[in-house]
Design a protein around this motif. Sequence first.
Motif, PDB file in Angstrom:
ATOM      1  N   ILE A 178       8.673   5.974   7.614  1.00  0.00           N
ATOM      2  CA  ILE A 178       7.977   6.534   8.777  1.00  0.00           C
ATOM      3  C   ILE A 178       8.810   7.671   9.340  1.00  0.00           C
ATOM      4  O   ILE A 178      10.008   7.501   9.606  1.00  0.00           O
ATOM      5  N   ALA A 179       8.188   8.821   9.555  1.00  0.00           N
ATOM      6  CA  ALA A 179       8.879   9.969  10.124  1.00  0.00           C
ATOM      7  C   ALA A 179       9.316   9.665  11.552  1.00  0.00           C
ATOM      8  O   ALA A 179       8.645   8.931  12.284  1.00  0.00           O
ATOM      9  N   ILE A 229      -3.868   4.978  14.608  1.00  0.00           N
ATOM     10  CA  ILE A 229      -2.785   5.906  14.277  1.00  0.00           C
ATOM     11  C   ILE A 229      -2.054   5.369  13.057  1.00  0.00           C
ATOM     12  O   ILE A 229      -1.732   4.173  12.984  1.00  0.00           O
ATOM     13  N   GLN A 230      -1.769   6.257  12.084  1.00  0.00           N
ATOM     14  CA  GLN A 230      -0.954   5.880  10.939  1.00  0.00           C
ATOM     15  C   GLN A 230       0.361   6.640  10.981  1.00  0.00           C
ATOM     16  O   GLN A 230       0.509   7.615  11.716  1.00  0.00           O
ATOM     17  N   GLY A 231       1.331   6.165  10.195  1.00  0.00           N
ATOM     18  CA  GLY A 231       2.661   6.770  10.204  1.00  0.00           C
ATOM     19  C   GLY A 231       2.640   8.232   9.815  1.00  0.00           C
ATOM     20  O   GLY A 231       3.478   9.008  10.225  1.00  0.00           O
ATOM     21  N   ASP A 232       1.675   8.631   9.020  1.00  0.00           N
ATOM     22  CA  ASP A 232       1.603  10.017   8.553  1.00  0.00           C
ATOM     23  C   ASP A 232       0.137  10.367   8.362  1.00  0.00           C
ATOM     24  O   ASP A 232      -0.632   9.587   7.790  1.00  0.00           O
ATOM     25  N   GLY A 233      -0.273  11.521   8.867  1.00  0.00           N
ATOM     26  CA  GLY A 233      -1.658  11.927   8.708  1.00  0.00           C
ATOM     27  C   GLY A 233      -2.049  12.049   7.254  1.00  0.00           C
ATOM     28  O   GLY A 233      -3.178  11.732   6.858  1.00  0.00           O
ATOM     29  N   ASP A 234      -1.120  12.506   6.393  1.00  0.00           N
ATOM     30  CA  ASP A 234      -1.417  12.622   4.963  1.00  0.00           C
ATOM     31  C   ASP A 234      -1.592  11.250   4.321  1.00  0.00           C
ATOM     32  O   ASP A 234      -2.263  11.111   3.296  1.00  0.00           O
ATOM     33  N   ALA A 235      -0.950  10.225   4.915  1.00  0.00           N
ATOM     34  CA  ALA A 235      -1.043   8.879   4.340  1.00  0.00           C
ATOM     35  C   ALA A 235      -2.479   8.372   4.364  1.00  0.00           C
ATOM     36  O   ALA A 235      -2.903   7.616   3.503  1.00  0.00           O
ATOM     37  N   THR A 236      -3.237   8.761   5.409  1.00  0.00           N
ATOM     38  CA  THR A 236      -4.625   8.320   5.497  1.00  0.00           C
ATOM     39  C   THR A 236      -5.424   8.814   4.298  1.00  0.00           C
ATOM     40  O   THR A 236      -6.225   8.085   3.707  1.00  0.00           O
ATOM     41  N   ARG A 237      -5.189  10.069   3.954  1.00  0.00           N
ATOM     42  CA  ARG A 237      -5.927  10.627   2.816  1.00  0.00           C
ATOM     43  C   ARG A 237      -5.437  10.040   1.495  1.00  0.00           C
ATOM     44  O   ARG A 237      -6.220   9.808   0.572  1.00  0.00           O
ATOM     45  N   GLN A 238      -4.129   9.786   1.386  1.00  0.00           N
ATOM     46  CA  GLN A 238      -3.583   9.321   0.112  1.00  0.00           C
ATOM     47  C   GLN A 238      -3.779   7.827  -0.088  1.00  0.00           C
ATOM     48  O   GLN A 238      -4.132   7.372  -1.174  1.00  0.00           O
ATOM     49  N   PHE A 239      -3.531   7.036   0.986  1.00  0.00           N
ATOM     50  CA  PHE A 239      -3.538   5.582   0.832  1.00  0.00           C
ATOM     51  C   PHE A 239      -4.747   4.908   1.474  1.00  0.00           C
ATOM     52  O   PHE A 239      -4.977   3.726   1.273  1.00  0.00           O
ATOM     53  N   GLY A 240      -5.510   5.655   2.297  1.00  0.00           N
ATOM     54  CA  GLY A 240      -6.658   5.057   2.964  1.00  0.00           C
ATOM     55  C   GLY A 240      -6.246   4.275   4.197  1.00  0.00           C
ATOM     56  O   GLY A 240      -5.098   4.293   4.631  1.00  0.00           O
ATOM     57  N   GLY A 241      -7.194   3.555   4.779  1.00  0.00           N
ATOM     58  CA  GLY A 241      -6.921   2.750   5.965  1.00  0.00           C
ATOM     59  C   GLY A 241      -7.445   3.406   7.226  1.00  0.00           C
ATOM     60  O   GLY A 241      -7.749   4.602   7.258  1.00  0.00           O
ATOM     61  N   LYS A 296       0.818  -1.212   0.000  1.00  0.00           N
ATOM     62  CA  LYS A 296       0.000   0.000   0.000  1.00  0.00           C
ATOM     63  C   LYS A 296       0.850   1.260   0.000  1.00  0.00           C
ATOM     64  O   LYS A 296       0.575   2.223  -0.725  1.00  0.00           O
ATOM     65  N   PHE A 297       1.919   1.278   0.808  1.00  0.00           N
ATOM     66  CA  PHE A 297       2.696   2.504   0.995  1.00  0.00           C
ATOM     67  C   PHE A 297       3.944   2.570   0.106  1.00  0.00           C
ATOM     68  O   PHE A 297       4.845   3.364   0.358  1.00  0.00           O
ATOM     69  N   THR A 298       4.018   1.700  -0.898  1.00  0.00           N
ATOM     70  CA  THR A 298       5.149   1.708  -1.825  1.00  0.00           C
ATOM     71  C   THR A 298       4.646   2.056  -3.223  1.00  0.00           C
ATOM     72  O   THR A 298       3.720   1.420  -3.732  1.00  0.00           O
ATOM     73  N   GLU A 299       5.267   3.059  -3.838  1.00  0.00           N
ATOM     74  CA  GLU A 299       4.876   3.491  -5.176  1.00  0.00           C
ATOM     75  C   GLU A 299       5.856   3.005  -6.247  1.00  0.00           C
ATOM     76  O   GLU A 299       5.478   2.801  -7.396  1.00  0.00           O
ATOM     77  N   HIS A 300       7.118   2.846  -5.877  1.00  0.00           N
ATOM     78  CA  HIS A 300       8.143   2.402  -6.819  1.00  0.00           C
ATOM     79  C   HIS A 300       9.067   1.415  -6.120  1.00  0.00           C
ATOM     80  O   HIS A 300       9.362   1.562  -4.938  1.00  0.00           O
ATOM     81  N   GLY A 301       9.526   0.422  -6.851  1.00  0.00           N
ATOM     82  CA  GLY A 301      10.511  -0.497  -6.289  1.00  0.00           C
ATOM     83  C   GLY A 301       9.940  -1.879  -6.070  1.00  0.00           C
ATOM     84  O   GLY A 301       9.226  -2.413  -6.910  1.00  0.00           O
ATOM     85  N   ARG A 302      10.209  -2.447  -4.914  1.00  0.00           N
ATOM     86  CA  ARG A 302       9.895  -3.852  -4.694  1.00  0.00           C
ATOM     87  C   ARG A 302       9.585  -4.103  -3.222  1.00  0.00           C
ATOM     88  O   ARG A 302      10.079  -3.408  -2.337  1.00  0.00           O
ATOM     89  N   GLU A 324      12.374   7.789   6.722  1.00  0.00           N
ATOM     90  CA  GLU A 324      11.378   8.510   5.935  1.00  0.00           C
ATOM     91  C   GLU A 324      11.855   8.696   4.497  1.00  0.00           C
ATOM     92  O   GLU A 324      12.998   9.088   4.249  1.00  0.00           O
ATOM     93  N   ASN A 325      10.948   8.384   3.561  1.00  0.00           N
ATOM     94  CA  ASN A 325      11.178   8.488   2.113  1.00  0.00           C
ATOM     95  C   ASN A 325      12.108   7.412   1.562  1.00  0.00           C
ATOM     96  O   ASN A 325      12.428   7.422   0.372  1.00  0.00           O
ATOM     97  N   PHE A 326      12.555   6.469   2.415  1.00  0.00           N
ATOM     98  CA  PHE A 326      13.453   5.426   1.949  1.00  0.00           C
ATOM     99  C   PHE A 326      12.935   4.019   2.211  1.00  0.00           C
ATOM    100  O   PHE A 326      13.552   3.053   1.794  1.00  0.00           O
TER     101      PHE A 326
END
Length: 561
Positions: free
Chosen positions: A384-385, A397-409, A346-352, A434-436
Motif C-alpha cells: 500500500i502506498a 476506497i482501494q489501496g491503489d486506483g490502478d488496483a481496481t482495474r487490475q484486480f477488481g473489487g 488477490k493482490f499477490t502475484e508471486h510468493g506466499r 509498497e511493492n513489498f
Amino acid sequence: MATSDDTSNAAHADHIILIVEDSPIQRVMLQRLLQKHGFVVHTADDGQHGLEQATAVVPHLIISDINMPNMDGYQMCRQIKLDSTLKDIPVMILTSLADPQEVIRGLSAGADNYLTKPWDDEDLLERIQTLLHHPIRTVPTQEGQPDGLVVQFVDQEHLVTANRRQILNLLVSTYENAVQRNRQLSETQLALKALNEQLEEKVQERTKQLEEANHAKTNFINNMTHELRTPLNAIIGMTELVLSADIDQEHKHNLDIVSQSSHRLLDLINSLLDFAHLESGNLKLKPKPFFMRSEMKQLFQVFSDKAAQKGLGFLGRVRHDVPDMFIGDIQRLRAIVSQLCDNAVKFTEHGRVVVDISVVCYSISEKMQEPTIRFSVEDSGIGIAEQRKGQIFQTFIQGDGDATRQFGGTGLGLSLAQKLTQLLGGQLGFVSAENFGSVFYLQTPIRANETSVNATVHEEVLLDQPPAMDGDIQNPDQLSDDALHTAALSQLALFEKAVTDGNEDIADRAGTWLKNAAERIQSDGLRPTLLRLVMAARKKDHEKTMGYLADVRQILTELKN
C-alpha cells in the motif's frame, strides 16, 4: 493577617440596610449577599412593614421592591421622605424596566437610585458603596443660578448645574431608551425561542423521515438481495452440477467462468447486505459455541486452493496455545479473516500468503476466560502506498486506483471488515510497504470454554503449501519469490515495532524465511546480501536496510536478464 475582605466587612459593620421585598426568595438572596459583605441587615415583606422597620431601626439605606401588598414601594418611599427623621435615608428602588412611567413615579416619591432586576451582585454593591459614602450634595453657585449638585460617578466627582426640568428630561429620555432596548431584547429572545422551537420540530421531523427512509432502504435491500440470491444460487448449483458431468474442455472452461463470476457476485451481494445492516444498526451478534481449529482448517483449505490457482504458496497455522472451543459469532469472525485472506491472495502475484493465529493475552471473568486472539495475514503482494494508508478502511476506497482495474473489487471489503471488528470489540490494523507486501492483523477478545482453556497443550494446525515450481529449483521466478518475500518482511520490520504474531516478530520471521529458503537461493551474491538485509532490519537500521534492499533488487534484475 487581615485580608481585604475582612477589612471591607469591618468597614461595613456599622451600616444598617433595610430590605423591603415581598418575594421570600429574593429577600433571602439579598440578605445573604449583604451579610456576607459585613452589613447589618433588617427585612420587611411589604411597604407598611418596611415603614415600621425604618422608624424602629433608622437604617443607613433602604432597598425596596415596587409591587407589594398593603403598601407598594412608591408609597413607602413617599412616606419616608415626608418624615423629618427619615427623609435623609437614601432609598434604592428595584425595577424591571417594564414601564417608563416608573421613573416618573420614582422621582415623585423621592427615590434616590434605581437597580434593574435581575441585579448583578457587583453592581449592587457598588451602588450601595456610592450611596453610603458619596451621597449627592448641594453646593452654592453664582448668584442667580440654581445650586449645583455634586455627583460621584466612576470614581470622579461631577458638578451638575442644570435645572430640574433639564435633569428630568435627560433622565426620562435615557430611561425610555433603556426600556426600549430592554423590550427589543425581550422580543429578540422570544423570536429566538420560537425559532429554536421551529428548528427542533424540523430536526425531529427530519430525523423521523430519515429513520423511515433508512427502514425503507433496509427493507428494500433485504427484499432485493433475497430476490437476487435465489436465482443466483440456482445458477451456481446448476453450473456445478453440469461441471461434475463428463463434458468437453471448452464447455468446462466456459462454465468455470460462469461459476467464478456467480460466486463473485454472490459475495458482493452478501457484503452489501451486511454493510447495509451495519449502517442501520440492525446487524446483531449471534454468539454460539464453535471449534477454532475445525473452522480455520476449512478456511485454510479454501484459500490454499485459491492461492494454488495463482501459483502462490500458502501457510496456515493455529498455534498450540490457542484454546480449541470458543463461544462467539463465528460467522462474523470468519467473514473478517476471509476478507483479509481474499485480499492477500488477490493482490499477490508471486510468493506466499501466511495466516497465523495466536494468543496475545488472557482476561479473567467470573465464569469464562476471554483470551485476546490475533489473526495475522501476511502477503508479499503490491503493498500500500504511503499516501493511501489513511484511506484504506474508507468505504469504496482501494489501496491503489490502478488496483481496481487490475484486480477488481469494490473497495467495500476492508470497510466492512473494520465495522465488523468494531462490532466484535476488536481492533483491525496493518503495516505495509509498497511493492513489498502487507501484514494485516485482527485482534479480538473471544470467550473460551473453561475446559478448553485449562487444557495446556492443543494440536497445532499447520497447512503448508509451497509456491508452484516448474520442476527447476533454481528457476528465476521461485528465486525472486523467496528473495522478495525475505526483503518484504525486512522492510515491514522497519515500519512496525509492536506487531508480533505468536512468538516471532516480523524481523524474526524474515530470518526464518531466509533460513528455510537458503537451499533454493544458490546465488553467491544474493544470499549474503539477504542475510545482511535481515540483520540490518532486526537492528532497525533504516539506512542500511534500504541500501541492502536496493542491492537485492539490482541482483534480481541481473539474474533475470
